[in-house]
Design a protein around this motif. Structure first.
Motif, PDB file in Angstrom:
ATOM      1  N   GLY A  26      -8.641  12.218  19.968  1.00 40.41           N
ATOM      2  CA  GLY A  26      -7.542  13.183  20.172  1.00 40.41           C
ATOM      3  C   GLY A  26      -6.272  12.717  19.489  1.00 40.41           C
ATOM      4  N   ALA A  27      -6.004  11.418  19.546  1.00 43.97           N
ATOM      5  CA  ALA A  27      -4.790  10.887  18.901  1.00 43.97           C
ATOM      6  C   ALA A  27      -4.852  11.071  17.389  1.00 43.97           C
ATOM      7  N   TYR A  28      -5.988  10.699  16.797  1.00 41.09           N
ATOM      8  CA  TYR A  28      -6.130  10.904  15.342  1.00 41.09           C
ATOM      9  C   TYR A  28      -6.072  12.397  15.003  1.00 41.09           C
ATOM     10  N   GLY A  29      -6.665  13.225  15.868  1.00 43.65           N
ATOM     11  CA  GLY A  29      -6.673  14.673  15.617  1.00 43.65           C
ATOM     12  C   GLY A  29      -5.271  15.248  15.585  1.00 43.65           C
ATOM     13  N   ASN A  40      -7.539   9.721  29.685  1.00 43.11           N
ATOM     14  CA  ASN A  40      -7.193   9.020  28.433  1.00 43.11           C
ATOM     15  C   ASN A  40      -6.725   9.983  27.354  1.00 43.11           C
ATOM     16  N   LEU A  41      -7.249  11.204  27.337  1.00 40.55           N
ATOM     17  CA  LEU A  41      -6.850  12.179  26.319  1.00 40.55           C
ATOM     18  C   LEU A  41      -5.365  12.495  26.491  1.00 40.55           C
ATOM     19  N   ASN A  42      -4.969  12.866  27.698  1.00 44.04           N
ATOM     20  CA  ASN A  42      -3.537  13.166  27.936  1.00 44.04           C
ATOM     21  C   ASN A  42      -2.668  11.936  27.707  1.00 44.04           C
ATOM     22  N   TRP A  43      -3.180  10.776  28.148  1.00 45.46           N
ATOM     23  CA  TRP A  43      -2.429   9.526  27.983  1.00 45.46           C
ATOM     24  C   TRP A  43      -2.148   9.270  26.507  1.00 45.46           C
ATOM     25  N   ALA A  44      -3.156   9.439  25.661  1.00 38.43           N
ATOM     26  CA  ALA A  44      -3.008   9.177  24.218  1.00 38.43           C
ATOM     27  C   ALA A  44      -2.072  10.203  23.581  1.00 38.43           C
ATOM     28  N   LEU A  45      -2.237  11.474  23.933  1.00 37.29           N
ATOM     29  CA  LEU A  45      -1.402  12.519  23.327  1.00 37.29           C
ATOM     30  C   LEU A  45       0.057  12.368  23.767  1.00 37.29           C
ATOM     31  N   THR A  46       0.263  11.920  25.002  1.00 43.43           N
ATOM     32  CA  THR A  46       1.632  11.672  25.470  1.00 43.43           C
ATOM     33  C   THR A  46       2.277  10.551  24.656  1.00 43.43           C
ATOM     34  N   ARG A  47       1.502   9.502  24.366  1.00 44.78           N
ATOM     35  CA  ARG A  47       2.033   8.405  23.547  1.00 44.78           C
ATOM     36  C   ARG A  47       2.467   8.914  22.176  1.00 44.78           C
ATOM     37  N   ALA A  64      -1.579   6.376  16.617  1.00 45.47           N
ATOM     38  CA  ALA A  64      -3.017   6.622  16.815  1.00 45.47           C
ATOM     39  C   ALA A  64      -3.815   5.372  16.448  1.00 45.47           C
ATOM     40  N   ILE A  65      -3.433   4.707  15.366  1.00 40.14           N
ATOM     41  CA  ILE A  65      -4.123   3.476  14.957  1.00 40.14           C
ATOM     42  C   ILE A  65      -3.910   2.381  16.003  1.00 40.14           C
ATOM     43  N   ARG A  66      -2.689   2.318  16.546  1.00 40.40           N
ATOM     44  CA  ARG A  66      -2.415   1.311  17.602  1.00 40.40           C
ATOM     45  C   ARG A  66      -3.306   1.563  18.826  1.00 40.40           C
TER      46      ARG A  66
END
Ligand SMILES: CSC[C@H]1O[C@H](OP(=O)(O)O)[C@H](O)[C@@H]1O
Length: 350
Positions: free
Chosen positions: A60-63, A99-106, A128-130
């Protein structure tokens, strides 16, 4: 260690697109796919081509970073608004794994700190790489802490796939088995097939065989008898969302294993990175449980195993009450009851 063994991974950033191992067609086919649009990512997550709480967050982050790279506006306010819209769309792909929401929030926070659109686009990809590289280290740490609790000569049981292909690498519940194998130590793992989508028989067996770990497949209904007959000494599972009181959402069937662990008086461990904790919810009753397409339960690979008219209840997850959980193994250490107190110590600074 046999050089042909290796620990498989399932998500990779490839310059300007995401490359995933299509988990929907394993183990018969090892197919890699390119995801080039936000819709590609949403569909891949929703259909479990990419699955597993941490892997969903990474994809999701890379997306989101990939989609934002194509925004045409030069106005940072407009850019942030577009990002928030695409974040809402991507978040709707699967509701339970935090984790999806957590990553997108970051990623949204990284963009909000940027002074220009170009800076924001760069920062989104870097974040996203981090998230991806941090997850691999978190999983390895979880494996190390798990090895202080599990012993290779004692058979263990797991359910679903909380493995390397469900994360950046190593996995959570399966991390100790991969790490032990790298050090020439062999665990005996009993993997529940995990109806209806068979993440155990299709993915965990495939992944552990790739890595050279001794794995035996059982049907979900065999769990109690297997614990009794094979002398299972511990059960270790992954997680999709953990509430402040330690209640844990994980693949459907996990709650039943926790009850069996209590009945057989063996430890029941949850293995999860701190990105799987939802510090905004008090207990498991606040966790949204995804209900999936009835066809998944009424048929297997297109062949009906019930009547086509059968009514179906198909929850993809259940919630294990914290009083059935012996300990939660995180990358920051092993968390024991009183869970509310010990989990609050894991909460990141605002
Ligand atoms: C480390 S993966 C965590 C978690 O995600 C899986 O769910 P799904 O296969 O539906 O993505 C399973 O519940 C794993 O334990």
């Amino acid at each position: 260690m046999n050089t042909s063994f290796h620990i498989p991974v399932s998500v990779e950033w490839n310059n300007d697109h995401i490359k995933i191992l299509n988990q929907q067609v394993l183990p018969q086919t090892e197919e890699y796919m390119e995801l080039r649009t936000l819709h590609d990512v949403h569909e891949a997550i929703q259909s479990l081509k990419v699955r597993g709480a941490p892997a969903i967050g990474i994809a999701g982050a890379y997306g989101l970073a990939m989609a934002a790279a194509h925004y045409e506006t030069e106005d940072i306010t407009e850019f942030i608004a577009l990002l928030e819209k695409d974040t809402g769309y991507l978040s709707s792909s699967r509701p339970t794994a935090v984790n999806l929401n957590w990553a997108l929030t970051r990623l949204n926070r990284a963009a909000q700190k940027s002074k220009s659109v170009n800076e924001a686009k760069t920062e989104l990809l870097h974040e996203a790489i981090r998230i991806h590289t941090e997850d691999e280290e978190m999983c390895r740490q979880i494996g190390e802490y798990s090895l202080t609790l599990l012993h290779a000569e004692e058979p263990v049981m797991t359910i679903c796939n909380a493995g390397s292909i469900a994360t950046a690498k190593y996995g959570t519940a399966l991390a100790p088995f991969h790490l032990a194998m790298e050090r020439g130590k062999q665990f005996t793992v009993y993997a529940c097939e995990t109806r209806p989508l068979l993440q155990g028989s299709r993915l965990t067996v495939w992944e552990l065989e790739k890595s050279g770990v001794d794995v035996t497949l059982i049907s979900d209904s065999m769990a109690a008898y297997t614990i009794q007959e094979k002398g299972i000494k511990a059960i270790i599972v992954g997680a999709d969302r953990i509430a402040l009181n330690g209640d844990t959402a994980n693949k459907i069937g996990t709650f039943g294993l926790a009850l069996l662990a209590k009945a057989f008086q063996i430890p029941f461990y949850v293995a999860a990175p701190t990105s799987t904790f939802d510090f905004s919810i008090d207990s498991g009753s606040d966790i949204p449980i995804e209900e999936r397409n009835p066809e998944e339960l009424k048929s297997i690979q297109g062949i009906f195993t019930s009547t086509e008219s059968a009514k179906v209840f198909n929850p993809a997850f259940d919630v294990t009450p914290s009083n059935l959980i012996t300990a939660i193994i995180t990358e920051k250490g092993i968390v024991y009851p009183d869970y509310r107190k010990s989990i609050l110590k894991l909460k990141p600074e605002a």
